[in-house]
Design an enzyme around this catalytic site. Structure first.
Site, PDB file in Angstrom:
ATOM      1  N   ARG A  46      18.148  27.145 -66.882  1.00 30.59           N
ATOM      2  CA  ARG A  46      18.068  27.761 -65.549  1.00 30.59           C
ATOM      3  C   ARG A  46      19.443  28.344 -65.237  1.00 30.59           C
ATOM      4  NH1 ARG A  46      21.967  25.370 -64.188  1.00 30.59           N
ATOM      5  NH2 ARG A  46      21.642  26.220 -62.124  1.00 30.59           N
ATOM      6  N   GLY A  47      19.544  29.019 -64.086  1.00 24.72           N
ATOM      7  CA  GLY A  47      20.779  29.735 -63.761  1.00 24.72           C
ATOM      8  C   GLY A  47      20.603  31.180 -64.224  1.00 24.72           C
ATOM      9  N   ALA A  48      20.833  32.130 -63.290  1.00 28.04           N
ATOM     10  CA  ALA A  48      20.470  33.530 -63.577  1.00 28.04           C
ATOM     11  C   ALA A  48      21.030  34.084 -64.901  1.00 28.04           C
ATOM     12  CB  ALA A  48      20.883  34.399 -62.393  1.00 28.04           C
ATOM     13  N   ASP A 220      21.505  34.867 -57.501  1.00 26.82           N
ATOM     14  CA  ASP A 220      20.395  35.201 -58.405  1.00 26.82           C
ATOM     15  C   ASP A 220      20.066  36.681 -58.354  1.00 26.82           C
ATOM     16  OD1 ASP A 220      20.021  32.167 -58.119  1.00 26.82           O
ATOM     17  OD2 ASP A 220      18.757  32.783 -59.795  1.00 26.82           O
ATOM     18  N   LYS A 231      20.172  29.877 -54.531  1.00 31.55           N
ATOM     19  CA  LYS A 231      19.464  28.601 -54.367  1.00 31.55           C
ATOM     20  C   LYS A 231      19.252  28.234 -52.902  1.00 31.55           C
ATOM     21  CE  LYS A 231      18.053  26.675 -56.911  1.00 31.55           C
ATOM     22  NZ  LYS A 231      16.603  26.923 -57.189  1.00 31.55           N
TER      23      LYS A 231
HETATM   24  O1  MRU Z   1      16.626  27.474 -59.878  1.00 32.16           O
HETATM   25  P1  MRU Z   1      17.902  27.673 -60.630  1.00 32.16           P
HETATM   26  O2  MRU Z   1      18.566  26.386 -61.035  1.00 32.16           O
HETATM   27  O3  MRU Z   1      17.727  28.638 -61.782  1.00 32.16           O
HETATM   28  O4  MRU Z   1      18.855  28.374 -59.576  1.00 32.16           O
HETATM   29  C1  MRU Z   1      20.164  28.688 -59.945  1.00 32.16           C
HETATM   30  C2  MRU Z   1      20.977  29.246 -58.836  1.00 32.16           C
HETATM   31  O5  MRU Z   1      20.518  29.428 -57.744  1.00 32.16           O
HETATM   32  C3  MRU Z   1      22.384  29.651 -59.174  1.00 32.16           C
HETATM   33  O6  MRU Z   1      23.198  29.524 -58.052  1.00 32.16           O
HETATM   34  C4  MRU Z   1      22.394  31.117 -59.641  1.00 32.16           C
HETATM   35  O7  MRU Z   1      21.450  31.338 -60.657  1.00 32.16           O
HETATM   36  C5  MRU Z   1      23.728  31.522 -60.116  1.00 32.16           C
HETATM   37  S1  MRU Z   1      24.106  30.736 -61.650  1.00 32.16           S
HETATM   38  C6  MRU Z   1      25.516  31.283 -62.275  1.00 32.16           C
END
Ligand code: MRU
Length: 326
Positions: A46-48, A220, A231
Site C-alpha cells: 500500500r502507499g501510492a 494519494d 488517508k
Molecule cells: O490506504 P493506504 O495505506 O494505501 O494509504 C496510504 C496513504 O494515504 C499515504 O499517505 C499516501 O499513499 C502517501 S504514501 C507515500
C-alpha cells in the site's frame, strides 16, 4: 538499515506483506499479474508510490512473462484501488512504453529508480522547513514501505533526523488500518528515530498545548488547484493546524499530481469493507448488528495547506502544476 517493500527478480516480484507487520516479516512471491492485482487490492502492498511501482512490475509479469493481452492486464491492475494517482500514472506510462516498442521491464525498473531518487530529493528539500528540535506529527505510513524506498513525508522526517535536526515524531496510529502504529513506528524503531504513537484523536489537544511544531503528511492524489486526497484523518489534522497556527505540509512526488482534474470533488474516494472498522487485530470490537462506514481517504482543500514538497521544490498548493514543467 534501509527498508525496501519489494524486489524485482526478473520473473517474479518479491513483496513484503505489510498486513503482517510489525510482528512478522513475510515475503510473498508473486509470479502473475493476477497475484499482483490481489496484493494491491488486499493491501499486502500500500502507499501510492509503492502501488504504482508494484503495478508496473505486475504489467511486466502479465505482458512479458505470461504473454497476456496488454489491455486485460492494464484493466485488471487499474481496477484494484481507485484513489492513488500513482497507480494510473505508472500503468499509463507502461502502456505507452509498450506501444512505443520500448523494453517494458526496463521501464518498470526506471519507474522504481525515479521514485527512489525523487524521495531522496524531497528529503533534502523538505528538511529545510523542519526547525531544529522540532516535534513533527505525521499520519498513516509514508515511509520506505509506501514507496520504492526512503519515503515522502517520512522521508523528509528521516532526512531531517540524519541532518542532525534532533527531531521527535508524533505518530498518529491511523485507524482503522493502523498504518501509523504498525508501519511508521516499525520504520522509526529500525532507525532509532525518537517517537511516540498517539491515538488519532490526541492530535488536537497536543497542538493546543504547544507540543506540535509541524505536521507533514503524504498524498494519494493532488489536483491541479492543489486539493489533496490522503488517508482518512488528514483533513481533520489540517483543520486543527489552522486553528492552532501549526504549519501543515504535504510531501509527494510529481507522479502523484493529477493535472487532469481541478478540484478534490472529482477524486473517487475508496470505500472499504465495514469489517475493517469493526474488527481490530483479528478481534471483533463492535456489535455484529452495527454497520460501519469506512472511507479510506479524505480531501484536504488547498487553502488549508502551507506548502507541497516535491522533488522539484516546495510549491504553494495553487501553483502545484508548475512542478510538472521541465
Ligand atoms: O490506504 P493506504 O495505506 O494505501 O494509504 C496510504 C496513504 O494515504 C499515504 O499517505 C499516501 O499513499 C502517501 S504514501 C507515500
Amino acid at each position: 538499515m534501509e527498508v525496501k517493500p519489494f524486489y524485482w527478480k526478473g520473473d517474479k516480484l518479491l513483496l513484503l506483506d505489510q498486513r503482517k507487520l510489525p510482528h512478522q516479516e513475510v515475503w510473498l512471491e508473486l509470479k502473475t499479474y493476477e497475484e499482483v492485482a490481489k496484493a494491491i487490492k488486499e493491501m499486502a502492498v500500500r502507499g501510492a508510490p509503492a502501488i504504482g511501482c508494484t503495478a508496473a512490475y505486475g504489467f511486466v509479469l502479465g505482458v512479458k512473462v505470461q504473454k497476456e493481452d496488454p489491455e486485460k492486464v492494464y484493466e485488471t491492475l487499474k481496477n484494484t484501488r481507485p484513489t492513488a494517482y500513482n497507480l494510473f500514472w505508472a500503468l499509463d506510462r507502461m502502456m505507452k512504453a509498450l506501444k512505443e516498442g520500448k523494453d517494458i521491464e526496463e521501464e518498470a525498473k526506471e519507474i522504481e529508480k525515479e521514485d527512489y531518487e525523487a524521495n531522496k530529493r524531497m528529503g533534502e528539500i523538505g528538511s529545510e522547513i523542519v526547525p531544529l528540535n522540532a516535534k513533527v506529527l505525521t499520519h498513516c505510513n509514508t515511509g520506505a514501505l509506501a514507496t520504492a524506498g526512503w519515503g515522502t513525508a517520512l522521508g523528509v522526517i528521516r532526512s531531517a533526523h540524519y541532518g542532525g535536526k534532533n527531531i521527535f515524531v508524533w505518530v498518529d496510529e491511523t485507524r482503522p488500518y493502523l498504518q501509523g502504529a504498525r508501519l511508521t513506528a516499525w520504520e522509526l524503531v529500525k532507525e532509532s528515530i525518537p517517537h511516540k504513537i498517539i491515538t488519532d484523536s490526541t492530535a488536537g489537544f497536543l497542538m493546543k498545548k504547544g507540543m506540535v511544531d509541524l505536521v507533514i503528511v503524504g498524498a494519494d492524489r493532488i489536483t491541479a488547484k492543489g486539493d489533496v486526497a490522503n488517508k482518512i484523518g488528514t483533513y481533520t489534522l489540517a483543520v486543527l493546524c489552522k486553528e492552532h497556527n501549526v504549519p501543515f505540509y504535504v510531501a509527494a512526488p510529481t507522479s502523484t499530481i493529477d493535472s487532469n482534474i481541478k478540484s478534490g470533488e472529482e477524486i473517487i474516494i475508496e470505500e472499504r469493507s465495514p469489517e475493517e472498522v469493526k474488527v481490530c487485530g483479528g478481534c471483533a470490537i463492535a456489535p455484529k448488528e452495527s454497520d460501519a462506514l469506512h472511507l479510506a481517504f479524505d480531501i484536504t482543500p488547498a487553502e488549508l495547506i502551507t506548502g507541497i514538497i516535491t522533488e522539484k521544490g516546495i510549491f504553494k498548493p495553487e501553483r502545484i502544476t508548475e512542478a510538472l514543467k521541465d
